[in-house]
Design an enzyme around this catalytic site. Structure first.
Site, PDB file in Angstrom:
ATOM      1  N   ARG A 141       0.826  -1.216   0.000  1.00 43.51           N
ATOM      2  CA  ARG A 141       0.000   0.000   0.000  1.00 43.51           C
ATOM      3  C   ARG A 141       0.853   1.256   0.000  1.00 43.51           C
ATOM      4  NH1 ARG A 141      -5.405  -0.431   1.452  1.00 43.51           N
ATOM      5  NH2 ARG A 141      -5.466   1.757   0.862  1.00 43.51           N
ATOM      6  N   GLN A 150       7.799  -9.387  -5.434  1.00 46.02           N
ATOM      7  CA  GLN A 150       7.202 -10.361  -4.515  1.00 46.02           C
ATOM      8  C   GLN A 150       7.159 -11.734  -5.159  1.00 46.02           C
ATOM      9  OE1 GLN A 150       3.371  -9.243  -2.968  1.00 46.02           O
ATOM     10  NE2 GLN A 150       3.368 -10.965  -1.546  1.00 46.02           N
ATOM     11  N   SER A 152       5.966 -14.956  -6.576  1.00 43.67           N
ATOM     12  CA  SER A 152       4.673 -15.138  -7.233  1.00 43.67           C
ATOM     13  C   SER A 152       4.053 -16.480  -6.867  1.00 43.67           C
ATOM     14  CB  SER A 152       4.882 -15.084  -8.754  1.00 43.67           C
ATOM     15  OG  SER A 152       3.725 -15.534  -9.406  1.00 43.67           O
ATOM     16  N   ARG A 212      -4.069 -21.568  -5.827  1.00 41.07           N
ATOM     17  CA  ARG A 212      -3.708 -20.692  -4.697  1.00 41.07           C
ATOM     18  C   ARG A 212      -4.932 -20.100  -4.017  1.00 41.07           C
ATOM     19  NH1 ARG A 212      -1.264 -15.076  -7.315  1.00 41.07           N
ATOM     20  NH2 ARG A 212      -2.630 -15.039  -9.109  1.00 41.07           N
ATOM     21  N   ASN A 228      13.283   4.675  -0.500  1.00 41.23           N
ATOM     22  CA  ASN A 228      14.212   5.762  -0.200  1.00 41.23           C
ATOM     23  C   ASN A 228      14.012   6.201   1.254  1.00 41.23           C
ATOM     24  OD1 ASN A 228      12.402   8.091  -0.004  1.00 41.23           O
ATOM     25  ND2 ASN A 228      12.055   7.795  -2.202  1.00 41.23           N
ATOM     26  N   ARG A 230      13.250   8.997   2.665  1.00 39.44           N
ATOM     27  CA  ARG A 230      12.060   9.790   3.006  1.00 39.44           C
ATOM     28  C   ARG A 230      10.895   8.840   3.281  1.00 39.44           C
ATOM     29  NH1 ARG A 230       9.482  14.511  -0.878  1.00 39.44           N
ATOM     30  NH2 ARG A 230       8.930  15.921   0.815  1.00 39.44           N
ATOM     31  N   ARG A 239       4.059   2.118  10.553  1.00 44.29           N
ATOM     32  CA  ARG A 239       3.910   0.668  10.744  1.00 44.29           C
ATOM     33  C   ARG A 239       4.467   0.150  12.059  1.00 44.29           C
ATOM     34  NH1 ARG A 239      -0.312  -0.723   7.657  1.00 44.29           N
ATOM     35  NH2 ARG A 239      -0.075   0.071   5.529  1.00 44.29           N
TER      36      ARG A 239
HETATM   37  C1  LIG Z   1      -2.808   1.428  11.329  1.00 43.12           C
HETATM   38  C2  LIG Z   1      -3.249   1.399   9.897  1.00 43.12           C
HETATM   39  C3  LIG Z   1      -4.523   0.992   9.576  1.00 43.12           C
HETATM   40  C4  LIG Z   1      -4.949   0.976   8.236  1.00 43.12           C
HETATM   41  N1  LIG Z   1      -6.221   0.557   7.951  1.00 43.12           N
HETATM   42  C5  LIG Z   1      -6.644   0.520   6.669  1.00 43.12           C
HETATM   43  C6  LIG Z   1      -7.963   0.092   6.309  1.00 43.12           C
HETATM   44  O1  LIG Z   1      -8.752  -0.260   7.172  1.00 43.12           O
HETATM   45  N2  LIG Z   1      -8.322   0.053   5.008  1.00 43.12           N
HETATM   46  C7  LIG Z   1      -7.459   0.464   4.014  1.00 43.12           C
HETATM   47  O2  LIG Z   1      -7.834   0.431   2.844  1.00 43.12           O
HETATM   48  N3  LIG Z   1      -6.212   0.873   4.314  1.00 43.12           N
HETATM   49  C8  LIG Z   1      -5.780   0.922   5.591  1.00 43.12           C
HETATM   50  N4  LIG Z   1      -4.499   1.323   5.881  1.00 43.12           N
HETATM   51  C9  LIG Z   1      -3.603   1.715   4.768  1.00 43.12           C
HETATM   52  C10 LIG Z   1      -3.563   3.247   4.602  1.00 43.12           C
HETATM   53  O3  LIG Z   1      -4.839   3.753   4.299  1.00 43.12           O
HETATM   54  C11 LIG Z   1      -2.567   3.650   3.489  1.00 43.12           C
HETATM   55  O4  LIG Z   1      -3.034   3.155   2.242  1.00 43.12           O
HETATM   56  C12 LIG Z   1      -1.187   3.111   3.697  1.00 43.12           C
HETATM   57  O5  LIG Z   1      -0.792   3.271   5.045  1.00 43.12           O
HETATM   58  C13 LIG Z   1      -0.223   3.836   2.770  1.00 43.12           C
HETATM   59  O6  LIG Z   1       0.150   5.092   3.334  1.00 43.12           O
HETATM   60  P1  LIG Z   1       0.073   6.458   2.562  1.00 43.12           P
HETATM   61  O7  LIG Z   1      -1.289   6.761   2.090  1.00 43.12           O
HETATM   62  O8  LIG Z   1       0.727   7.476   3.454  1.00 43.12           O
HETATM   63  O9  LIG Z   1       0.869   6.229   1.211  1.00 43.12           O
HETATM   64  P2  LIG Z   1       2.398   6.164   0.773  1.00 43.12           P
HETATM   65  O10 LIG Z   1       2.422   5.536  -0.549  1.00 43.12           O
HETATM   66  O11 LIG Z   1       3.238   5.581   1.872  1.00 43.12           O
HETATM   67  O12 LIG Z   1       2.748   7.674   0.518  1.00 43.12           O
HETATM   68  C14 LIG Z   1       3.426   8.533   1.423  1.00 43.12           C
HETATM   69  C15 LIG Z   1       2.812   9.918   1.307  1.00 43.12           C
HETATM   70  O13 LIG Z   1       2.998  10.426  -0.010  1.00 43.12           O
HETATM   71  C16 LIG Z   1       1.856  11.208  -0.372  1.00 43.12           C
HETATM   72  N5  LIG Z   1       1.190  10.544  -1.526  1.00 43.12           N
HETATM   73  C17 LIG Z   1       1.395   9.271  -1.957  1.00 43.12           C
HETATM   74  N6  LIG Z   1       0.653   9.009  -3.030  1.00 43.12           N
HETATM   75  C18 LIG Z   1      -0.050  10.130  -3.291  1.00 43.12           C
HETATM   76  C19 LIG Z   1      -1.010  10.460  -4.260  1.00 43.12           C
HETATM   77  N7  LIG Z   1      -1.394   9.607  -5.198  1.00 43.12           N
HETATM   78  N8  LIG Z   1      -1.533  11.691  -4.207  1.00 43.12           N
HETATM   79  C20 LIG Z   1      -1.154  12.566  -3.282  1.00 43.12           C
HETATM   80  N9  LIG Z   1      -0.255  12.327  -2.314  1.00 43.12           N
HETATM   81  C21 LIG Z   1       0.291  11.116  -2.322  1.00 43.12           C
HETATM   82  C22 LIG Z   1       0.939  11.238   0.833  1.00 43.12           C
HETATM   83  O14 LIG Z   1       1.250  12.365   1.603  1.00 43.12           O
HETATM   84  C23 LIG Z   1       1.306   9.970   1.553  1.00 43.12           C
HETATM   85  O15 LIG Z   1       1.019   9.957   2.943  1.00 43.12           O
HETATM   86  C24 LIG Z   1      -4.066   1.370   7.204  1.00 43.12           C
HETATM   87  C25 LIG Z   1      -2.776   1.786   7.543  1.00 43.12           C
HETATM   88  C26 LIG Z   1      -2.346   1.810   8.867  1.00 43.12           C
HETATM   89  C27 LIG Z   1      -0.935   2.254   9.186  1.00 43.12           C
END
Ligand SMILES: Cc1cc2nc3c(=O)[nH]c(=O)nc-3n(C[C@H](O)[C@H](O)[C@H](O)COP(=O)(O)OP(=O)(O)OC[C@H]3O[C@@H](n4cnc5c(N)ncnc54)[C@H](O)[C@@H]3O)c2cc1C
Length: 289
Positions: A141, A150, A152, A212, A228, A230, A239
Site C-alpha cells: 500500500r 514479490q 509469485s 492458490r 528511499n 524519506r 507501521r
Molecule cells: C494502522 C493502519 C490501519 C490501516 N487501515 C486501513 C484500512 O482499514 N483500510 C485500508 O484500505 N487501508 C488501511 N491502511 C492503509 C492506509 O490507508 C494507506 O493506504 C497506507 O498506510 C499507505 O500510506 P500512505 O497513504 O501514506 O501512502 P504512501 O504511498 O506511503 O505515501 C506517502 C505519502 O505520499 C503522499 N502521496 C502518496 N501518493 C499520493 C497520491 N497519489 N496523491 C497525493 N499524495 C500522495 C501522501 O502524503 C502519503 O502519505 C491502514 C494503515 C495503517 C498504518
C-alpha cells in the site's frame, strides 16, 4: 547527555521477540518466523563525486567533510542538498554568508525544515522473509518511493505451507497446527489430480494460480522491498504505531533498528518506546519530512 542512537539500539536482533509459526508438509512440522535482511544500499561513485565537487569549487568542503563522514548515504544526501544553495562554503553563492559546518547540524536542519526531498536520493533494499501475505498486502500500500518484487504464487507452486503463529492464537496453537495440516492435505489432494509431469509451463502456471485460491492469507512468503529514506522514515512511523497489525510491527521494528544502526544522522530523531506485546514504537521528532 543521551547515548548516541547506534549505542542505544545496539544488539537490536536480541531485543526482538522470537516469532513462532508452523511449516506443514506431508512429513514435517516446524517453527518459522518473519525476518528482515538488508541486501543493498546506495553507494557513491567516487570519481563522479570528484568531478562534481570540482565543478562546484567545493574541494575544500570535500576535503574537510568526507574524512569525518564515511557514511556514503548520509554524505550523498548532504552533497546533493548543499547543491541547492551552493552552500559548500561562504563565497560560492554571494547570497550565503554563513553555512552549517557540521554534517549532523546540516541533516538535523533538513529534517526540522521538512526538506525531505533530498532524502529520496538514497535507497535501501530489504528482503522480508517468511512474512505473510497479510503483511505483504499492507506493505504494498506504500506507493511513494518504493520498488517491490514479490514471490509469485502464480508461478511458484508451494512445496511447504508455512504460517507464523500470531500471539493472539498462542493458546490455541495445537488447533492452529491442525488447521494448517488440514489445509495442506486439502491442497495436496487437489494438486494430485493433475498430471504435472505432462503439463506445459503455461498450463502449470494456470493451475498453480487457480489452486492458490484455497491457500490461507497467512501463508509465509518472501518479498524484496526497496525504499528511499524519506519513505522509510514515514513507513517506520506508520507501521510501528500501536494501531498497526502485530506482524508488520515486528517487521518494521527490525527495519527501524537497521536504519538507526546504519544511518545514525538520518534517524537520530527517532525515539523507541516499548509496547505491551513486546514490540516497539519508533516515533520521529520530525514526522513526514
Ligand atoms: C494502522 C493502519 C490501519 C490501516 N487501515 C486501513 C484500512 O482499514 N483500510 C485500508 O484500505 N487501508 C488501511 N491502511 C492503509 C492506509 O490507508 C494507506 O493506504 C497506507 O498506510 C499507505 O500510506 P500512505 O497513504 O501514506 O501512502 P504512501 O504511498 O506511503 O505515501 C506517502 C505519502 O505520499 C503522499 N502521496 C502518496 N501518493 C499520493 C497520491 N497519489 N496523491 C497525493 N499524495 C500522495 C501522501 O502524503 C502519503 O502519505 C491502514 C494503515 C495503517 C498504518
Amino acid at each position: 547527555m543521551p547515548a548516541a542512537p547506534q549505542e542505544r539500539y545496539s544488539g537490536y536482533s536480541q531485543g526482538l521477540d522470537r516469532i513462532e509459526g508452523v511449516i506443514s508438509s506431508a512429513s514435517k512440522m516446524s517453527k518459522i518466523e518473519p525476518f528482515v535482511v538488508k541486501i543493498a544500499e546506495t553507494k557513491l561513485d567516487t570519481a563522479g563525486v570528484q568531478k562534481f565537487i570540482e565543478k562546484y569549487s567545493a574541494t575544500d568542503w570535500y576535503n574537510r567533510v568526507r574524512p569525518t563522514q564515511p557514511n556514503e548515504t548520509e554524505f550523498l544526501i548532504e552533497l546533493a542538498g548543499r547543491a541547492c544553495y551552493k552552500s559548500y562554503g561562504v563565497g560560492l553563492n554571494p547570497n550565503v554568508t554563513k553555512i552549517r559546518e557540521d554534517s549532523r547540524d546540516y541533516i538535523t536542519n533538513v529534517l526540522a525544515k521538512g526538506d525531505g526531498s533530498i532524502l529520496e536520493h538514497a535507497t535501501v533494499t530489504f528482503a522480508f522473509l517468511n512474512v505473510s501475505r497479510v503483511t505483504t498486502h499492507e506493505i504494498v500500500r506504500h506507493r511513494a518511493g518504493t520498488a517491490i518484487s514479490q514471490e509469485s504464487l502464480r508461478y511458484v507452486r508451494p512445496q511447504e505451507i508455512s504460517l507464523w503463529l500470531p500471539p493472539d492464537l498462542q493458546k490455541v496453537s495445537r488447533e492452529f497446527e491442525e488447521v494448517v495440516q488440514q489445509i495442506t492435505e486439502s491442497y495436496r489432494e487437489l494438486e494430485s489430480k493433475f498430471d504435472w509431469e505432462k503439463m506445459t509451463f503455461e498450463e502449470k502456471k494456470r493451475v498453480t494460480s487457480a489452486l492458490r485460491r484455497i491457500l490461507p492469507d497467512g501463508i509465509a512468503t518472501n518479498i524484496v522491498w526497496t525504499a528511499n529514506h524519506r519513505t522509510l522514515r514515514w513507513v517506520i512511523e506508520m507501521r510501528t504505531d500501536p494501531s498497526a497489525e502485530v506482524e508488520i510491527r515486528k517487521v518494521f521494528d527490525q527495519v527501524a533498528e537497521i536504519c538507526i544502526r546504519d544511518y545514525p544522522l538520518l534517524y537520530a530523531d527517532f525515539e523507541k518506546a516499548p509496547l505491551p506485546d513486546g514490540t516497539f514504537q519508533y516515533t520521529p521528532k520530525y514526522s513526514k519530512v
